[in-house]
Design a protein around this motif. Structure first.
Motif, PDB file in Angstrom:
ATOM      1  N   LEU A 361       0.801  -1.220   0.000  1.00  0.00           N
ATOM      2  CA  LEU A 361       0.000   0.000   0.000  1.00  0.00           C
ATOM      3  C   LEU A 361       0.831   1.267   0.000  1.00  0.00           C
ATOM      4  N   GLY A 362       2.145   1.132   0.215  1.00  0.00           N
ATOM      5  CA  GLY A 362       3.009   2.299   0.222  1.00  0.00           C
ATOM      6  C   GLY A 362       2.903   3.147   1.476  1.00  0.00           C
ATOM      7  N   TRP A 363       2.315   2.599   2.546  1.00  0.00           N
ATOM      8  CA  TRP A 363       2.187   3.348   3.800  1.00  0.00           C
ATOM      9  C   TRP A 363       3.510   3.338   4.552  1.00  0.00           C
ATOM     10  N   ASN A 364       3.755   4.404   5.288  1.00  0.00           N
ATOM     11  CA  ASN A 364       4.961   4.467   6.112  1.00  0.00           C
ATOM     12  C   ASN A 364       4.710   3.739   7.420  1.00  0.00           C
ATOM     13  N   THR A 365       5.542   2.758   7.731  1.00  0.00           N
ATOM     14  CA  THR A 365       5.429   2.025   8.990  1.00  0.00           C
ATOM     15  C   THR A 365       6.810   1.905   9.627  1.00  0.00           C
ATOM     16  N   GLU A 366       6.827   1.783  10.933  1.00  0.00           N
ATOM     17  CA  GLU A 366       8.085   1.629  11.661  1.00  0.00           C
ATOM     18  C   GLU A 366       7.814   0.825  12.932  1.00  0.00           C
ATOM     19  N   VAL A 367       8.329  -0.400  12.965  1.00  0.00           N
ATOM     20  CA  VAL A 367       8.164  -1.261  14.138  1.00  0.00           C
ATOM     21  C   VAL A 367       9.263  -0.926  15.134  1.00  0.00           C
ATOM     22  N   GLY A 368       8.891  -0.356  16.261  1.00  0.00           N
ATOM     23  CA  GLY A 368       9.865   0.035  17.275  1.00  0.00           C
ATOM     24  C   GLY A 368      10.117  -1.065  18.279  1.00  0.00           C
ATOM     25  N   SER A 369      11.339  -1.132  18.790  1.00  0.00           N
ATOM     26  CA  SER A 369      11.671  -2.155  19.784  1.00  0.00           C
ATOM     27  C   SER A 369      10.861  -1.967  21.066  1.00  0.00           C
ATOM     28  N   SER A 370      10.542  -0.715  21.391  1.00  0.00           N
ATOM     29  CA  SER A 370       9.769  -0.458  22.609  1.00  0.00           C
ATOM     30  C   SER A 370       8.378  -1.067  22.524  1.00  0.00           C
TER      31      SER A 370
END
Length: 406
Positions: A361-370
């Motif tokens: 989908l071209g969405w910005n995602t960021e999986v954080g360690s927290s």
């Protein structure tokens, strides 16, 4: 009964009922994966906003119409408008500023051959790329001479030529498009800036000279905003004071009257949008966390059923010397293991879902360690909280009554 043996018995009980254990974990898997994916979307949106605002430059100031108060009610009227005269006053009388870039805009349909697309048509000055940090993908930007002579030239964003069915920016350079039936020659195309939000896509716009927009397309002298560059970050307060002084004089405001315009710097936008995306992310994460609660209740129900089904087994263990602590520990281990395994699977599914959102989908995602640590810790907490009651119920059973249970 030793601790190691208690753990082996608990794990053995889970292996003996694989399907029930899997279905019990399903609620935790769904809850954790939803939390991970939603938080990743929120963090990605916040990062996109930060990158977008930072790319505009730290010395950019934005002047926009304010709100005039009349009888205690906030309303827009003639006094709140920004006009070309305001922009010209800043150019002529500004002493602590580097550049002034006015713009007016309207959502219009554009036509190219037999295709139509709705987009934002922006009338602006020739220094737009310098002020707003845009780069050209193909062609060139229009010149100040073309602006002053009201030439019908246009520069398009990448989303525009894509919506018109073209495969590259070069395909639209030198072609004609129509805006409100008026023919414009496309002289350039921008590089992508990335979509900052679902409601504001800087790639989906057509830029035309502001004098052309003013007299040939929009027929208005009203500006949406005026962008101003300060000489340096240290001089931003001086630039803001200079803008305020000039515009108050231009709008003929008395000393007791409040400003009818707003001056915002990038830090203001960054803080406001950052807080908005953070609150939105927390709200979505809270909604997703409800499924974790539902999963915990499901685990408690299944553990209660398991205690009832294994009443005779509990009685035999107690008759063989197992203490209340052993029984409590055994059933608590079962609940916690179900939650931890479900949490681990949920983290993998959530991270995979976030990556799928980005690729498909071209969405910005960021999986954080927290967020991963928090989700895993919350899974263990759910296992303990919802596993205590069934475990205590099993530990309190009278061994004689348990052995007689059918």
């Amino acid at each position: 009964m030793l601790i190691g043996e208690t753990i082996r018995v608990a794990l053995g009980a889970l292996r003996a009922n694989k399907m029930r254990s899997l279905l019990t974990m399903l609620g935790i898997v769904i809850g954790v994966s939803a939390v991970i994916a939603v938080v990743a979307l929120g963090r990605g949106a916040q990062k996109a906003v930060n990158d977008r605002i930072s790319s505009l430059g730290t010395t950019l100031l934005t002047v926009s119409p304010g709100q005039a108060r009349s009888g205690g009610v906030m309303s827009f009227d003639v006094r709140t408008r920004l006009t070309m005269e305001d922009a010209q006053a800043l150019v002529e009388r500004g002493t602590v500023l580097t550049a002034v870039q006015p713009e007016m805009s309207s959502n219009l349909q554009i036509q190219f051959l037999n295709k139509n697309a709705g987009t934002q048509v922006v009338g602006t000055s020739a220094n737009f790329p310098e002020v707003r940090k845009y780069e050209m993908e193909a062609g060139r930007f229009f010149t100040q001479g073309e602006d002053e002579s009201r030439q019908r030239v246009a520069v398009v964003g990448p989303t525009v030529w894509q919506n018109l069915g073209l495969q590259s920016a070069d395909g639209i350079i030198g072609e004609n498009i129509r805006i409100r039936g008026i023919q414009f020659l496309v002289v350039g195309a921008f590089k992508s800036k990335g979509q900052a939000s679902p409601f504001n896509n800087p790639d989906d716009q057509v830029l035309i000279p502001i004098q052309t927009a003013r007299f040939r397309v929009m027929g208005s002298n009203r500006l949406r905003s005026i962008s101003v560059l300060a000489p340096s970050e240290a001089q931003i307060p001086e630039t803001m004071a200079d803008i305020q002084k000039i515009l108050r004089r231009e709008h003929k405001l008395r000393p007791e009257r409040p400003d009818d315009f707003q001056i915002r710097n990038q830090a203001d936008f960054l803080n406001t949008l950052g807080e908005t995306t953070q609150v939105f992310s927390m709200l979505l994460a809270g909604i997703a966390a409800v499924s974790l609660l539902v999963g915990g209740i499901g685990i408690m129900n299944i553990m209660l059923v398991s205690v009832t089904e294994r009443t005779r087994e509990i009685g035999i263990r107690k008759a063989l010397g197992a203490t209340k602590i052993n029984i409590l520990f055994q059933f608590l281990i079962e609940a916690v293991v179900l939650c931890l395994v479900g949490g681990a699977i949920g983290i993998a599914v959530g991270a995979g879902g976030a990556m799928a959102f980005t690729k498909l989908l071209g969405w910005n995602t960021e999986v954080g360690s927290s967020s991963v640590v928090l989700a895993f810790a919350f899974s263990a907490f759910v296992g303990v909280v919802f596993g205590v009651y069934p475990a205590r119920r099993a530990a309190k059973m009278d061994p004689i009554i348990a052995l007689r249970y059918e």
